[in-house]
Design a protein around this motif. Structure first.
Motif, short mmCIF file in Angstrom:
data_model
loop_
_atom_site.label_atom_id
_atom_site.label_comp_id
_atom_site.label_asym_id
_atom_site.label_seq_id
_atom_site.Cartn_x
_atom_site.Cartn_y
_atom_site.Cartn_z
N ILE A 142 -122.77 36.89 -135.21
CA ILE A 142 -123.13 36.08 -136.36
C ILE A 142 -121.95 35.15 -136.67
CG2 ILE A 142 -123.87 36.06 -138.77
CD1 ILE A 142 -124.82 38.95 -138.38
N GLY A 143 -122.15 33.86 -136.58
CA GLY A 143 -121.05 32.92 -136.80
C GLY A 143 -121.31 31.98 -137.95
N GLY A 144 -120.27 31.22 -138.30
CA GLY A 144 -120.39 30.20 -139.33
C GLY A 144 -120.38 30.73 -140.75
N LEU A 145 -119.87 31.95 -140.98
CA LEU A 145 -119.90 32.54 -142.31
C LEU A 145 -118.53 32.59 -142.98
CD1 LEU A 145 -122.20 35.63 -141.55
CD2 LEU A 145 -122.89 33.40 -142.45
N SER A 146 -117.52 32.13 -142.31
CA SER A 146 -116.14 32.30 -142.80
C SER A 146 -115.88 31.61 -144.13
CB SER A 146 -115.15 31.79 -141.76
OG SER A 146 -115.39 30.41 -141.48
N LYS A 147 -116.60 30.53 -144.41
CA LYS A 147 -116.37 29.80 -145.66
C LYS A 147 -117.32 30.22 -146.79
CE LYS A 147 -114.47 25.69 -143.42
NZ LYS A 147 -114.57 24.20 -143.27
N LEU A 148 -118.26 31.11 -146.48
CA LEU A 148 -119.23 31.55 -147.50
C LEU A 148 -118.69 32.79 -148.20
CD1 LEU A 148 -122.51 31.09 -145.42
CD2 LEU A 148 -121.38 29.46 -146.94
N THR A 149 -117.67 32.57 -149.01
CA THR A 149 -116.95 33.69 -149.63
C THR A 149 -117.66 34.28 -150.85
OG1 THR A 149 -115.67 32.10 -150.95
CG2 THR A 149 -114.73 32.82 -148.84
N LYS A 150 -118.75 33.65 -151.30
CA LYS A 150 -119.49 34.17 -152.44
C LYS A 150 -120.90 34.64 -152.05
CE LYS A 150 -117.02 31.36 -155.83
NZ LYS A 150 -117.14 30.37 -156.95
N LEU A 151 -121.13 34.75 -150.76
CA LEU A 151 -122.45 35.12 -150.26
C LEU A 151 -122.80 36.55 -150.69
CD1 LEU A 151 -124.75 34.03 -148.42
CD2 LEU A 151 -123.66 35.28 -146.54
N ARG A 152 -123.98 36.68 -151.28
CA ARG A 152 -124.42 38.01 -151.74
C ARG A 152 -125.59 38.56 -150.92
NH1 ARG A 152 -125.39 37.64 -158.07
NH2 ARG A 152 -126.59 35.82 -157.39
N THR A 153 -126.40 37.67 -150.31
CA THR A 153 -127.55 38.11 -149.51
C THR A 153 -127.54 37.41 -148.17
OG1 THR A 153 -128.90 38.48 -151.49
CG2 THR A 153 -130.06 38.27 -149.40
N LEU A 154 -127.66 38.18 -147.09
CA LEU A 154 -127.69 37.63 -145.75
C LEU A 154 -128.94 38.15 -145.04
CD1 LEU A 154 -126.39 36.03 -143.44
CD2 LEU A 154 -125.09 38.09 -142.83
N ASP A 155 -129.80 37.23 -144.62
CA ASP A 155 -131.05 37.59 -143.96
C ASP A 155 -131.07 36.94 -142.58
OD1 ASP A 155 -133.64 37.93 -143.07
OD2 ASP A 155 -134.55 37.61 -145.04
N VAL A 156 -130.91 37.76 -141.55
CA VAL A 156 -130.94 37.26 -140.17
C VAL A 156 -131.91 38.14 -139.35
CG1 VAL A 156 -128.73 36.07 -140.04
CG2 VAL A 156 -128.79 38.55 -139.80
N GLN A 157 -133.09 38.33 -139.87
CA GLN A 157 -134.09 39.14 -139.19
C GLN A 157 -134.68 38.36 -138.00
OE1 GLN A 157 -136.63 41.61 -142.01
NE2 GLN A 157 -136.02 39.98 -143.40
N SER A 158 -135.13 39.12 -137.01
CA SER A 158 -135.84 38.56 -135.85
C SER A 158 -135.04 37.44 -135.17
CB SER A 158 -137.22 38.03 -136.28
OG SER A 158 -137.98 39.06 -136.89
N ASN A 159 -133.80 37.73 -134.84
CA ASN A 159 -132.93 36.74 -134.19
C ASN A 159 -132.36 37.22 -132.86
OD1 ASN A 159 -132.25 34.09 -135.73
ND2 ASN A 159 -132.43 35.63 -137.32
#
Length: 252
Positions: A1-18
């Motif tokens: 899973i990439g591209g998340l380093s700057k999302l420091t306030k992320l509370r929900t991550l949905d990566v189903q069926s990938n």
């Protein structure tokens, strides 16, 4: 899973069926992530325990959906003390020994494990509740509910799938009740309209009867006039005949 380093306030991550096989690169969310949805991927125990993935000490993570993956035990979740909901139905967890990693999660309230081999074991629900004393719900049934007494489970497959089925049933029931109420309302309105029609006099009927009566009067008058005219002509005929006879006598 990439591209998340700057999302420091992320509370929900949905990566189903990938088609994911590993969970990693979540360092920036270790203090904020609350819900993680990974259903319908290809993640096994090794892929779920990467140092930059679930192995991190998440502080707020309360919900994980890893149904329909390739897990063979519950060890990737053993340290997640804030976890309240765990959906891991449709994996390959075979024994209760594979579940014991969750025994120390005192906040875990709900777990979905249907369609794992262990779910077909004798007294599955009872033993699961003994391993995880904090549970109040196993699959779609509350502990002590109908399933505890041998009645069919309300679950439709556990995890996100089970919740979707339950929600769909609720929506269908709501739609049915609305349709039924609408039909009753329409039936009531129709009945009231019929009652109003019965109470009102038939204005058109009165006009027809009046017209019929007037027509009869007119007909009677016409017959009288015809009779009078016919009588007058009949009386006039002999006089005309008499006059003609006198005229003939005079001529002679």
């Amino acid at each position: 899973i990439g591209g998340l380093s700057k999302l420091t306030k992320l509370r929900t991550l949905d990566v189903q069926s990938n088609r994911l096989t590993r969970i990693e690169n979540l360092e920036a969310q270790v203090n904020t992530l609350e819900e993680l949805y990974l259903a319908h991927n290809g993640i096994d125990v090794e892929g779920a325990t990467c140092d930059t993935g679930l192995a991190l000490p998440f502080k707020e993570l309360n919900t994980i959906d890893m149904s329909r993956n390739r897990l063979t035990d519950t060890s990737p979740f053993a340290h997640l003390n804030s976890l309240t909901d765990l959906w891991i139905s449709g994996n390959d967890i075979k024994t209760f020994e594979d579940v014991k990693h969750l025994g120390g999660l005192t906040e875990l309230d709900s777990i979905y494990m249907e369609y794992n081999p262990v779910a077909s074991e004798f007294e599955y629900r009872k033993k699961l509740a003994e391993i995880i004393p904090s549970l109040s719900q196993i699959d779609a049934d509350m502990i002590g509910g109908p399933a505890q007494h041998g009645y069919p489970s309300a679950s439709g497959g556990g995890g996100s799938g089970g919740n979707s089925v339950v929600k769909m049933r609720q929506m269908q029931e709501t739609a049915f009740q609305k349709a039924k109420a609408y039909e009753q309302k329409e039936a009531t309105a129709t009945s009231e309209e019929d009652n109003v029609k019965e109470e009102k006099p038939d204005a058109a009927g009165v006009d027809v009867e009046t017209a019929s009566f007037e027509g009869k009067k007119a007909g009677a008058a016409t017959e009288s006039e015809v009779s009078a005219i016919s009588g007058g002509n009949a009386a006039a005929s002999p006089k005309e005949g008499q006059k003609t006879s006198s005229d003939d006598t005079e001529k002679n």
